[in-house]
Design an enzyme around this catalytic site. Structure first.
Site, PDB file in Angstrom:
ATOM      1  CD  GLU A  34       3.674  50.429  72.511  1.00 17.75           C
ATOM      2  OE1 GLU A  34       3.947  51.632  72.664  1.00 17.75           O
ATOM      3  OE2 GLU A  34       4.229  49.531  73.158  1.00 17.75           O
ATOM      4  CD  GLN A  39      -3.422  59.199  74.745  1.00 17.12           C
ATOM      5  OE1 GLN A  39      -2.979  59.188  73.611  1.00 17.12           O
ATOM      6  NE2 GLN A  39      -4.685  59.022  75.006  1.00 17.12           N
ATOM      7  CB  THR A  40      -1.673  57.481  79.604  1.00 21.65           C
ATOM      8  OG1 THR A  40      -2.602  58.251  78.849  1.00 21.65           O
ATOM      9  CG2 THR A  40      -2.193  57.356  81.015  1.00 21.65           C
ATOM     10  N   GLY A  78      -7.668  61.638  76.889  1.00 24.12           N
ATOM     11  CA  GLY A  78      -7.361  62.775  76.016  1.00 24.12           C
ATOM     12  C   GLY A  78      -6.988  62.337  74.608  1.00 24.12           C
ATOM     13  CE1 TYR A  79      -2.156  65.062  72.666  1.00 27.13           C
ATOM     14  CE2 TYR A  79      -2.354  63.923  74.760  1.00 27.13           C
ATOM     15  CZ  TYR A  79      -1.765  64.894  73.971  1.00 27.13           C
ATOM     16  OH  TYR A  79      -0.793  65.691  74.498  1.00 27.13           O
ATOM     17  CE1 TYR A 117       7.616  52.743  69.946  1.00 24.81           C
ATOM     18  CE2 TYR A 117       5.318  53.409  70.180  1.00 24.81           C
ATOM     19  CZ  TYR A 117       6.427  52.751  70.664  1.00 24.81           C
ATOM     20  OH  TYR A 117       6.353  52.070  71.840  1.00 24.81           O
ATOM     21  CG  ASP A 134       9.309  54.970  72.396  1.00 26.62           C
ATOM     22  OD1 ASP A 134      10.544  54.788  72.448  1.00 26.62           O
ATOM     23  OD2 ASP A 134       8.539  54.600  73.307  1.00 26.62           O
ATOM     24  CB  CYS A 195      24.355  55.446  84.740  1.00 25.08           C
ATOM     25  SG  CYS A 195      23.739  56.761  83.680  1.00 25.08           S
TER      26      CYS A 195
HETATM   27 FE1  SF4 Z   1      21.260  55.484  79.809  1.00 25.15          FE
HETATM   28 FE2  SF4 Z   1      23.051  55.587  81.770  1.00 25.15          FE
HETATM   29 FE3  SF4 Z   1      22.455  53.276  80.579  1.00 25.15          FE
HETATM   30 FE4  SF4 Z   1      23.825  55.132  79.282  1.00 25.15          FE
HETATM   31  S1  SF4 Z   1      24.476  54.034  81.107  1.00 25.15           S
HETATM   32  S2  SF4 Z   1      22.124  53.922  78.483  1.00 25.15           S
HETATM   33  S3  SF4 Z   1      22.870  56.985  80.071  1.00 25.15           S
HETATM   34  S4  SF4 Z   1      21.076  54.528  81.830  1.00 25.15           S
END
Ligand code: SF4
Length: 341
Positions: A34, A39-40, A78-79, A117, A134, A195
């Site tokens: 984690e 950072q990566t 880094g960091y 986190y 996060d 989505c």
């Molecule tokens: Fe994200 Fe789209 Fe799923 Fe909503 S439907 S949690 S915007 S990927």
């Protein structure tokens, strides 16, 4: 909002990536991974993770590691303050908890470099029902709730954390946390989310409102100051001239080619080198380069040249190629000029 855990966990079971730190998910393995992943990208972090765990398999090994060797293992990520803090935390773990990370959220949270986190993520190993929120999780929840509050504001993070906890199934907090992170990394990605592949699409208010893309809302980034850095890339028959950076501050304790945080002419650079006893002939300008830190931008340039080997003051060495590769950690900021491994 209806419960999200069931479809989320079902999706996670079928789609989670087989990452090395998921194969033996001890708190130490999760902690190391984690901190690296802050950072990566995952694909880039895996070789670092494998090398780190092979060299330092437990907190005791991390606590005992010599500082330059530790920074060398971290070189490229880094960091460096993060790995310095990890070592401080490992020493406390050895002194106070017998060498194992404590199975207690508050005790984890009190260790150097471990915030809400990381303590939440490390708790995955112990099945402790605490959230691990996060940037990925904030983005998922901003979209799920169609919430355009500024996710960088502490009050928003607090409010979102309450929602994450409300949705958490008490029997499987670890997989739930991991599944949320994985959804944010693979499906509900920054920019345009996928989505149509999302297990939460039917529940997602942002998607229903056609507002997933612009969420989450973040404040405009602050402009970063530009700082000129003049680099002297000087070779002698004993190797490349390296300078150790100060023990505190930016890139603390790392090694770099001799450099000054100001714009120097060729004559001024020659004089600055003479000030440390190096009589250099500067014969080739270095190409301009840039390195972006979180708070400023280095604009690098300078000269390449040669010099007779000489006795150097404290904090400088002539680094032979094999030592440059194996011993001296050189930050990526100088990657345009020095390939240190
Ligand atoms: Fe994200 Fe789209 Fe799923 Fe909503 S439907 S949690 S915007 S990927």
């Amino acid at each position: 909002m209806q419960p999200i855990a069931a479809p989320l966990l079902q999706w996670f079971d079928a789609n989670k990536r087989l990452l090395p730190f998921r194969q033996e998910p001890s708190a130490y393995h999760i902690w190391v991974s984690e901190i690296m992943l802050q950072q990566t990208r995952v694909a880039a972090a895996i070789p670092y993770y494998e090398r780190f765990i092979a060299a330092l398999p437990d907190p005791a090994a991390l606590a005992a590691c010599e500082p330059d060797a530790l920074r060398k293992l971290w070189q490229g990520l880094g960091y460096y303050n993060r790995v310095n803090n990890m070592q401080k935390a490992a020493r406390i773990v050895c002194e106070q908890y017998g060498g194992d990370l404590p199975a207690d959220y508050d005790a984890l949270r009190s260790l150097p470099g471990i915030g809400d986190y990381t303590a939440g993520a490390a708790s995955i190993a112990f099945g402790i029902p605490v959230p691990a929120v996060d940037g990925n999780v904030l983005r998922v929840f901003a979209r799920l709730y169609n919430d355009d509050a500024d996710v960088m504001a502490p009050a928003t993070k607090k409010a979102f954390t309450v929602r994450v906890l409300d949705q958490m199934p008490k029997a499987t907090p670890g997989p739930y946390n991991e599944a949320l992170m994985e959804l944010g990394a693979l499906v509900c990605i920054p920019g345009t989310p996928h989505c149509e592949e999302c297990p939460l699409a039917d529940l997602c208010r942002g998607y229903a409102a056609g507002r997933a893309d612009p969420l989450p809302v973040k404040p405009a980034p602050k402009a970063k100051g530009k700082v000129p850095v003049t680099v002297a890339l000087i070779e002698s028959e004993q190797g490349l001239l390296l300078q150790r950076r100060p023990a505190r501050g930016l890139l603390a304790g790392l090694w770099q080619p001799a450099a000054w945080e100001k714009a120097l002419t060729r004559d001024e650079l020659t004089a600055a080198l003479a000030g440390i006893g190096v009589q250099a002939a500067l014969d080739e300008p270095l190409p301009p380069a840039k390195h972006v830190f979180t708070h400023k931008i280095w604009e690098l340039g300078g000269w390449k040249g040669t010099a007779p080997a000489c006795v150097l003051p404290d904090g400088y060495v002539w680094a032979a190629p094999e030592d440059l590769a194996e011993v001296y950690p050189v930050p990526n900021a100088f990657g345009a000029y020095v390939k240190a491994k």
